[in-house]
Design an enzyme around this catalytic site. Structure first.
Site, short mmCIF file in Angstrom:
data_model
loop_
_atom_site.label_atom_id
_atom_site.label_comp_id
_atom_site.label_asym_id
_atom_site.label_seq_id
_atom_site.Cartn_x
_atom_site.Cartn_y
_atom_site.Cartn_z
NE ARG A 49 48.73 -19.80 20.88
CZ ARG A 49 48.85 -20.78 21.76
NH1 ARG A 49 48.90 -20.51 23.05
NH2 ARG A 49 48.94 -22.04 21.35
CG ASP A 53 48.12 -12.28 25.90
OD1 ASP A 53 48.16 -13.41 25.38
OD2 ASP A 53 49.02 -11.80 26.62
NE ARG A 72 49.77 -7.53 29.03
CZ ARG A 72 48.94 -8.41 29.60
NH1 ARG A 72 48.70 -9.57 29.01
NH2 ARG A 72 48.38 -8.15 30.77
#
Length: 245
Positions: free
Chosen positions: A51, A53, A198
């Site tokens: 995935r 974001d 991140r």
């Protein structure tokens, strides 16, 4: 039944991430499945390598789907290019062995975090770079990045709450380069936890700005406490750069 592997590029600025939600027009997976189902005249379920974001981009996302369609791969690419929005482009389609799974068979991933490091932001780069106005010391950031390499428990560097899932990952390398105002951080590892890239980027920014000591990274890793690491860097600077099999 055929198994088709896709390589996809996308600008994630206006999407709610990769994973399909109720409103398919707002996710990358949903938009692709919508067009693939239309193309093949059957319900398509797309499996992504992982995935991304909301707001995160991809230079190379990999996905696969099973279909009864006998449409040639080149024709698939042409159809997808015609009917997908301009911010999603499928650059390759290949029929692969039916056992191939785009998520389970991943051996390595690279994430690029891009920073516009100057007093004023660049309006043309604002959707694809995080603007950091204060000067960043690349030497300190490189020193800190060395501590991420190897196999570690990255509990301090994830927003993942569950205690049942292993948080051990291996980082093969972290490379940091700067040319003029653009600083690129490339994280290369065997896998990444939720928000891990991140948070590592946010921590390195704090190191570069002098707010976290580079030598504290091993202590932060050892404590397994999310509160000790830096902030989660904004989504717009993150790009899924490569997926290896």
């Amino acid at each position: 039944m055929r198994n088709i592997k896709l390589v996809i590029q996308y600008d994630g600025s206006k999407y709610r991430g990769w994973q399909r939600l109720g409103d398919s027009d707002k996710t990358i997976q949903g938009k692709l499945e919508q067009v693939l189902s239309q193309m093949s005249n059957e319900k398509i379920e797309l499996i992504g390598s992982g995935r991304t974001d909301a707001g995160v981009h991809a230079f190379k996302q990999v996905a696969n789907f099973h279909t009864k369609s006998d449409l040639a791969e080149d024709a698939m690419l042409d159809y997808l290019y015609k009917y997908l929005p301009e911010d999603i482009v499928v650059i390759d389609a290949e029929e692969v062995d039916n056992m191939f799974h785009s998520r389970h068979h991943v051996k390595g991933k690279k994430y690029l975090y891009r920073i516009w490091n100057a007093k004023r932001h660049n309006p043309f780069m604002r959707k694809h770079c995080t603007h950091i106005a204060e000067p960043l010391d690349i030497r300190l950031m490189r020193n800190a990045a060395e501590h991420f390499t190897g196999m570690h428990d990255f509990s301090s560097f994830t927003s993942l709450k569950t205690k049942n899932k292993s948080k051990e990952r291996e980082i093969f390398s972290v490379e940091i380069e700067k040319e003029n105002e653009i600083m690129d951080i490339v994280f290369y590892g065997n896998g990444f936890l939720y928000n891990m890239a991140r948070i590592m980027a946010g921590t390195l920014i704090e190191v570069g700005a002098g707010r976290i000591n580079a030598d504290n990274i091993p202590k932060i890793l050892a404590k397994k406490d999310r509160k000790l690491a830096g902030p989660t860097a904004p989504t717009n600077g993150l790009i899924l750069y490569d997926v290896e099999y």
